[in-house]
Design a protein around this motif. Structure first.
Motif, mmCIF file in Angstrom:
data_model
loop_
_atom_site.group_PDB
_atom_site.id
_atom_site.type_symbol
_atom_site.label_atom_id
_atom_site.label_comp_id
_atom_site.label_asym_id
_atom_site.label_seq_id
_atom_site.Cartn_x
_atom_site.Cartn_y
_atom_site.Cartn_z
ATOM 1 N N PHE A 129 0.803 -1.224 0.000
ATOM 2 C CA PHE A 129 0.000 0.000 0.000
ATOM 3 C C PHE A 129 0.837 1.275 0.000
ATOM 4 C CE2 PHE A 129 -2.567 -3.229 2.401
ATOM 5 C CZ PHE A 129 -3.424 -3.522 1.343
ATOM 6 N N GLN A 130 2.123 1.175 -0.274
ATOM 7 C CA GLN A 130 2.985 2.353 -0.289
ATOM 8 C C GLN A 130 2.599 3.340 -1.399
ATOM 9 O OE1 GLN A 130 7.140 1.369 -1.637
ATOM 10 N NE2 GLN A 130 6.301 -0.693 -1.809
ATOM 11 N N PRO A 131 2.855 4.629 -1.166
ATOM 12 C CA PRO A 131 3.340 5.235 0.078
ATOM 13 C C PRO A 131 2.228 5.298 1.125
ATOM 14 C CG PRO A 131 2.883 6.937 -1.532
ATOM 15 C CD PRO A 131 2.667 5.628 -2.223
ATOM 16 N N ILE A 132 2.570 4.976 2.367
ATOM 17 C CA ILE A 132 1.571 4.902 3.425
ATOM 18 C C ILE A 132 2.146 5.512 4.700
ATOM 19 C CG2 ILE A 132 2.326 2.573 4.076
ATOM 20 C CD1 ILE A 132 -0.595 1.920 4.752
ATOM 21 N N THR A 133 1.312 6.219 5.456
ATOM 22 C CA THR A 133 1.771 6.870 6.684
ATOM 23 C C THR A 133 1.673 5.914 7.865
ATOM 24 O OG1 THR A 133 -0.398 7.713 7.333
ATOM 25 C CG2 THR A 133 0.884 9.073 5.802
ATOM 26 N N ARG A 134 2.354 6.276 8.947
ATOM 27 C CA ARG A 134 2.271 5.459 10.173
ATOM 28 C C ARG A 134 0.843 5.477 10.716
ATOM 29 N NH1 ARG A 134 3.499 5.992 15.819
ATOM 30 N NH2 ARG A 134 3.841 8.231 15.553
ATOM 31 N N GLY A 135 0.165 6.621 10.580
ATOM 32 C CA GLY A 135 -1.220 6.699 11.025
ATOM 33 C C GLY A 135 -2.128 5.768 10.241
ATOM 34 N N GLU A 136 -1.900 5.677 8.937
ATOM 35 C CA GLU A 136 -2.701 4.776 8.108
ATOM 36 C C GLU A 136 -2.416 3.322 8.465
ATOM 37 O OE1 GLU A 136 -3.221 7.497 4.071
ATOM 38 O OE2 GLU A 136 -1.376 6.324 4.375
ATOM 39 N N LEU A 137 -1.160 3.017 8.760
ATOM 40 C CA LEU A 137 -0.822 1.662 9.202
ATOM 41 C C LEU A 137 -1.522 1.346 10.520
ATOM 42 C CD1 LEU A 137 3.010 1.641 8.426
ATOM 43 C CD2 LEU A 137 1.306 0.159 7.355
ATOM 44 N N SER A 138 -1.535 2.321 11.438
ATOM 45 C CA SER A 138 -2.191 2.122 12.733
ATOM 46 C C SER A 138 -3.686 1.904 12.552
ATOM 47 C CB SER A 138 -1.933 3.336 13.638
ATOM 48 O OG SER A 138 -0.547 3.485 13.912
ATOM 49 N N SER A 139 -4.299 2.646 11.632
ATOM 50 C CA SER A 139 -5.725 2.470 11.363
ATOM 51 C C SER A 139 -6.005 1.085 10.795
ATOM 52 C CB SER A 139 -6.212 3.542 10.380
ATOM 53 O OG SER A 139 -6.097 4.828 10.942
ATOM 54 N N PHE A 140 -5.104 0.603 9.952
ATOM 55 C CA PHE A 140 -5.282 -0.709 9.348
ATOM 56 C C PHE A 140 -5.289 -1.798 10.421
ATOM 57 C CE2 PHE A 140 -3.781 -4.653 7.507
ATOM 58 C CZ PHE A 140 -4.498 -4.744 6.313
ATOM 59 N N PHE A 141 -4.353 -1.713 11.368
ATOM 60 C CA PHE A 141 -4.242 -2.746 12.396
ATOM 61 C C PHE A 141 -5.129 -2.490 13.606
ATOM 62 C CE2 PHE A 141 -0.182 -3.253 10.124
ATOM 63 C CZ PHE A 141 -0.254 -4.613 9.842
ATOM 64 N N GLY A 142 -5.730 -1.307 13.672
ATOM 65 C CA GLY A 142 -6.603 -1.004 14.799
ATOM 66 C C GLY A 142 -5.857 -0.748 16.083
ATOM 67 N N LYS A 143 -4.563 -0.526 16.000
ATOM 68 C CA LYS A 143 -3.747 -0.187 17.163
ATOM 69 C C LYS A 143 -2.503 0.532 16.655
ATOM 70 C CE LYS A 143 -1.470 -4.716 17.221
ATOM 71 N NZ LYS A 143 -1.166 -5.909 18.045
ATOM 72 N N GLU A 144 -1.864 1.270 17.537
ATOM 73 C CA GLU A 144 -0.747 2.098 17.089
ATOM 74 C C GLU A 144 0.432 1.261 16.609
ATOM 75 O OE1 GLU A 144 2.142 5.740 18.645
ATOM 76 O OE2 GLU A 144 0.947 4.584 20.080
#
Length: 235
Positions: A129-144
């Motif tokens: 899914f690049q380019p992807i932000t850390r916030g978007e990664l956190s949203s994907f996993f449902g945790k930071e």
């Protein structure tokens, strides 16, 4: 003569090399070009791109045919010339993986450089899914997704900062690197298995990712069943 005067830039050094070899008959010229290309790849510690190989052969030399002929000559050898990370590199054939691991003190069949599950999951999401932000990664996993985890992937040169996101605050995005391609035996990101096709086949889904179901090969630095071992030197 001063030290500065003895130094030469790469283009100055290549200017001293006869690349056209017009004094040689065609067959011997071709053999010399093959030897030069293989020598450069052999000496390199990372994949060698086309523009570097082009410095040691004639302007009318077909590098693709040179590579094909080298690979044909290596057909019976325990190592091969592979296209990876946008360049060329000598790698030991996977059939000799157990012997190499045993020789260097690793149990036969044991996978090396295995990523922890959390890092492997985040790396996989960045790759697809690049380019992807850390916030978007956190949203994907449902945790930071922690800065430390991102830092560990960066320290291994598997990811790097990408362009700024258009989101408020313009956070950095993350992208994979050439080291990622090399470690996973990929020439380009287009060689990643199609994500939608994997979903349609029931082999991958967000639910499986969140449950920690990592596709075979991801955590151990293999892709599509490849198990090549990088060889800085060939026998």
């Amino acid at each position: 003569m001063s030290e500065a005067s003895t130094r030469r830039k790469p283009n100055q050094q290549s200017a001293l090399l006869d690349t056209e070899l017009e004094h040689l008959p065609p067959e011997l010229r071709w053999r010399e070009w093959m030897g030069r290309v293989e020598a450069v790849v052999f000496a390199a510690s990372e994949p060698v791109p086309r523009e570097v190989l082009a410095r040691v052969v004639g302007k009318n030399c077909n590098l693709e045919l040179i590579i094909d002929d080298i690979r044909a000559e290596l057909a019976g050898r325990p190592y091969e010339l592979v296209s990876v990370a946008g360049g060329w590199q000598h790698r030991t054939r996977k059939v000799f993986g157990d012997a190499i691991h045993a020789a260097f003190g690793t149990a036969a069949g044991e996978r090396a450089k295995e990523l922890p599950q959390a890092e492997a999951l985040v790396l996989m999401c960045i790759a697809y899914f690049q380019p992807i932000t850390r916030g978007e990664l956190s949203s994907f996993f449902g945790k930071e997704v922690s800065r430390d985890l991102i830092g560990m992937l960066r320290a291994q040169d598997l990811i790097a900062s990408g362009p700024r996101s258009p989101q408020p605050g313009a956070p950095y995005t993350y992208v994979t690197t050439k080291t990622f391609l090399s470690q996973f035996g990929l020439d380009t990101l287009r060689q990643l298995p199609d994500f939608e096709a994997l979903e349609d086949a029931g082999l991958l889904s967000k639910e499986k990712l969140l449950a920690g179901d990592i596709p075979a090969g991801l955590a151990s630095g293999e892709c599509d069943g490849e198990d090549d071992v990088v060889g800085d030197q060939a026998p």
